[in-house]
Design a protein around this motif. Sequence first.
Motif, PDB file in Angstrom:
ATOM      1  N   ARG A 125      82.858 -23.507  41.753  1.00  0.00           N
ATOM      2  CA  ARG A 125      82.517 -23.571  40.324  1.00  0.00           C
ATOM      3  C   ARG A 125      83.753 -23.188  39.515  1.00  0.00           C
ATOM      4  NH1 ARG A 125      81.685 -18.172  38.872  1.00  0.00           N
ATOM      5  NH2 ARG A 125      81.276 -16.829  40.650  1.00  0.00           N
ATOM      6  N   PRO A 126      83.763 -23.532  38.210  1.00  0.00           N
ATOM      7  CA  PRO A 126      84.925 -23.172  37.380  1.00  0.00           C
ATOM      8  C   PRO A 126      85.105 -21.658  37.280  1.00  0.00           C
ATOM      9  CG  PRO A 126      83.567 -24.803  36.278  1.00  0.00           C
ATOM     10  CD  PRO A 126      82.797 -24.357  37.484  1.00  0.00           C
ATOM     11  N   VAL A 127      86.361 -21.259  37.061  1.00  0.00           N
ATOM     12  CA  VAL A 127      86.715 -19.846  36.955  1.00  0.00           C
ATOM     13  C   VAL A 127      87.386 -19.633  35.606  1.00  0.00           C
ATOM     14  CG1 VAL A 127      88.247 -18.062  37.897  1.00  0.00           C
ATOM     15  CG2 VAL A 127      87.005 -19.558  39.436  1.00  0.00           C
ATOM     16  N   GLU A 128      87.061 -18.531  34.949  1.00  0.00           N
ATOM     17  CA  GLU A 128      87.732 -18.175  33.703  1.00  0.00           C
ATOM     18  C   GLU A 128      89.065 -17.535  34.060  1.00  0.00           C
ATOM     19  OE1 GLU A 128      86.550 -18.757  30.555  1.00  0.00           O
ATOM     20  OE2 GLU A 128      84.911 -19.818  31.536  1.00  0.00           O
ATOM     21  N   TYR A 129      90.139 -18.084  33.513  1.00  0.00           N
ATOM     22  CA  TYR A 129      91.490 -17.584  33.778  1.00  0.00           C
ATOM     23  C   TYR A 129      92.036 -16.947  32.510  1.00  0.00           C
ATOM     24  CZ  TYR A 129      96.578 -17.855  34.151  1.00  0.00           C
ATOM     25  OH  TYR A 129      97.913 -17.564  34.119  1.00  0.00           O
ATOM     26  N   VAL A 130      92.510 -15.701  32.619  1.00  0.00           N
ATOM     27  CA  VAL A 130      93.108 -14.997  31.494  1.00  0.00           C
ATOM     28  C   VAL A 130      94.615 -15.021  31.695  1.00  0.00           C
ATOM     29  CG1 VAL A 130      93.263 -12.824  30.239  1.00  0.00           C
ATOM     30  CG2 VAL A 130      91.095 -13.504  31.276  1.00  0.00           C
ATOM     31  N   ASP A 131      95.307 -15.697  30.792  1.00  0.00           N
ATOM     32  CA  ASP A 131      96.765 -15.784  30.867  1.00  0.00           C
ATOM     33  C   ASP A 131      97.342 -14.392  30.623  1.00  0.00           C
ATOM     34  OD1 ASP A 131      99.446 -16.269  30.635  1.00  0.00           O
ATOM     35  OD2 ASP A 131      99.233 -17.940  29.240  1.00  0.00           O
ATOM     36  N   PRO A 132      98.075 -13.825  31.593  1.00  0.00           N
ATOM     37  CA  PRO A 132      98.577 -12.459  31.422  1.00  0.00           C
ATOM     38  C   PRO A 132      99.655 -12.337  30.345  1.00  0.00           C
ATOM     39  CG  PRO A 132      99.414 -13.396  33.458  1.00  0.00           C
ATOM     40  CD  PRO A 132      98.436 -14.378  32.895  1.00  0.00           C
ATOM     41  N   MET A 133     100.261 -13.436  29.947  1.00  0.00           N
ATOM     42  CA  MET A 133     101.326 -13.378  28.948  1.00  0.00           C
ATOM     43  C   MET A 133     100.787 -13.443  27.519  1.00  0.00           C
ATOM     44  SD  MET A 133     103.901 -12.984  30.745  1.00  0.00           S
ATOM     45  CE  MET A 133     103.568 -12.659  32.438  1.00  0.00           C
ATOM     46  N   SER A 134      99.742 -14.270  27.315  1.00  0.00           N
ATOM     47  CA  SER A 134      99.238 -14.438  25.945  1.00  0.00           C
ATOM     48  C   SER A 134      97.823 -13.901  25.761  1.00  0.00           C
ATOM     49  CB  SER A 134      99.253 -15.926  25.574  1.00  0.00           C
ATOM     50  OG  SER A 134      98.362 -16.643  26.408  1.00  0.00           O
ATOM     51  N   ALA A 164      88.399 -26.517  39.995  1.00  0.00           N
ATOM     52  CA  ALA A 164      89.108 -26.759  41.255  1.00  0.00           C
ATOM     53  C   ALA A 164      89.682 -28.162  41.240  1.00  0.00           C
ATOM     54  CB  ALA A 164      88.161 -26.600  42.435  1.00  0.00           C
ATOM     55  N   LEU A 165      90.887 -28.289  41.783  1.00  0.00           N
ATOM     56  CA  LEU A 165      91.463 -29.613  41.953  1.00  0.00           C
ATOM     57  C   LEU A 165      90.709 -30.333  43.058  1.00  0.00           C
ATOM     58  CD1 LEU A 165      95.272 -28.835  41.798  1.00  0.00           C
ATOM     59  CD2 LEU A 165      93.873 -29.915  40.056  1.00  0.00           C
ATOM     60  N   PRO A 166      90.516 -31.646  42.918  1.00  0.00           N
ATOM     61  CA  PRO A 166      89.822 -32.356  43.989  1.00  0.00           C
ATOM     62  C   PRO A 166      90.670 -32.368  45.254  1.00  0.00           C
ATOM     63  CG  PRO A 166      90.687 -33.898  42.377  1.00  0.00           C
ATOM     64  CD  PRO A 166      90.918 -32.524  41.840  1.00  0.00           C
ATOM     65  N   LEU A 189      96.401 -20.705  41.150  1.00  0.00           N
ATOM     66  CA  LEU A 189      95.572 -19.778  41.926  1.00  0.00           C
ATOM     67  C   LEU A 189      94.131 -19.770  41.424  1.00  0.00           C
ATOM     68  CD1 LEU A 189      98.115 -16.875  42.395  1.00  0.00           C
ATOM     69  CD2 LEU A 189      97.285 -18.443  44.149  1.00  0.00           C
ATOM     70  N   ALA A 190      93.953 -19.860  40.106  1.00  0.00           N
ATOM     71  CA  ALA A 190      92.594 -19.927  39.562  1.00  0.00           C
ATOM     72  C   ALA A 190      91.895 -21.187  40.056  1.00  0.00           C
ATOM     73  CB  ALA A 190      92.637 -19.905  38.039  1.00  0.00           C
ATOM     74  N   SER A 191      92.618 -22.284  40.152  1.00  0.00           N
ATOM     75  CA  SER A 191      92.041 -23.520  40.672  1.00  0.00           C
ATOM     76  C   SER A 191      91.626 -23.359  42.135  1.00  0.00           C
ATOM     77  CB  SER A 191      93.051 -24.658  40.529  1.00  0.00           C
ATOM     78  OG  SER A 191      92.561 -25.820  41.115  1.00  0.00           O
ATOM     79  N   ARG A 247     102.387 -18.354  34.221  1.00  0.00           N
ATOM     80  CA  ARG A 247     101.239 -19.117  33.700  1.00  0.00           C
ATOM     81  C   ARG A 247     100.832 -20.222  34.668  1.00  0.00           C
ATOM     82  NH1 ARG A 247     104.366 -18.848  28.749  1.00  0.00           N
ATOM     83  NH2 ARG A 247     103.423 -17.292  27.413  1.00  0.00           N
ATOM     84  N   ARG A 248     101.825 -21.019  35.111  1.00  0.00           N
ATOM     85  CA  ARG A 248     101.511 -22.150  36.002  1.00  0.00           C
ATOM     86  C   ARG A 248     100.931 -21.661  37.330  1.00  0.00           C
ATOM     87  NH1 ARG A 248     106.430 -25.373  37.094  1.00  0.00           N
ATOM     88  NH2 ARG A 248     107.524 -23.699  36.057  1.00  0.00           N
ATOM     89  N   ARG A 249     101.555 -20.633  37.917  1.00  0.00           N
ATOM     90  CA  ARG A 249     101.070 -20.123  39.199  1.00  0.00           C
ATOM     91  C   ARG A 249      99.679 -19.522  39.043  1.00  0.00           C
ATOM     92  NH1 ARG A 249     100.531 -20.962  44.311  1.00  0.00           N
ATOM     93  NH2 ARG A 249     100.578 -19.099  45.580  1.00  0.00           N
ATOM     94  N   GLY A 250      99.418 -18.864  37.938  1.00  0.00           N
ATOM     95  CA  GLY A 250      98.085 -18.303  37.698  1.00  0.00           C
ATOM     96  C   GLY A 250      97.028 -19.389  37.607  1.00  0.00           C
ATOM     97  N   ARG A 251      97.361 -20.489  36.930  1.00  0.00           N
ATOM     98  CA  ARG A 251      96.407 -21.610  36.858  1.00  0.00           C
ATOM     99  C   ARG A 251      96.167 -22.215  38.233  1.00  0.00           C
ATOM    100  NH1 ARG A 251      99.591 -23.178  32.187  1.00  0.00           N
ATOM    101  NH2 ARG A 251      98.570 -22.330  30.360  1.00  0.00           N
TER     102      ARG A 251
END
Length: 191
Positions: A68-77, A85-87, A58-60, A52-56
Amino acid sequence: MLRAAGGRVELGDRRPEDPPLPDELNAALREWAAFAVAAGRSGMPDERELVRRRGRQLASRVAGVRGRPVEYVDPMSGVVESVRALPSPVPRADGRRRSLAVEPPGPTPWGTGLPIAAFFAVLVTIGDVQLSSAFAEAFGLLWVPANLLVGLGLAPSLYLLSTVPFWRWPAIGAAVGLVAAWVVLLVSLLG
């Protein structure tokens, strides 16, 4: 949309103006998708949280590349969330990078910093005077350019260390020690 499906990554919602992802980011996404499949099979809670953390993260990074923001689908839930994006560190007017620390830096620890600086000042003074005296006995006045080279060689490192919270104290002490060594050596040369 960023989704790990069947050991591969699906990047939906691609627009024509989106820049291509860097190769290292594509490799990290593929590695994450493969790990997500393995973690989904094992069912270990710590592995699932890592996915979950690594996916977030990478999505960032994908959001940063796309701008622009990206929709992230948690593969576990299967939960969908929007990830921004992080500044990135922004250069200041003086050319240095601004820290991304959430908390402002605390007060300067003068009580512990000054003794550390004094220790390094004494250490560097004694070392430089002894080294220059030995060099002077062997080669005469060639200790002067040799000592200049030592000082000029250390100057960039000491300057860079002066911006690091703990290491500023040894750097300040070393700089003061070099100046004190020059004073001692020049006074001994005159008298």
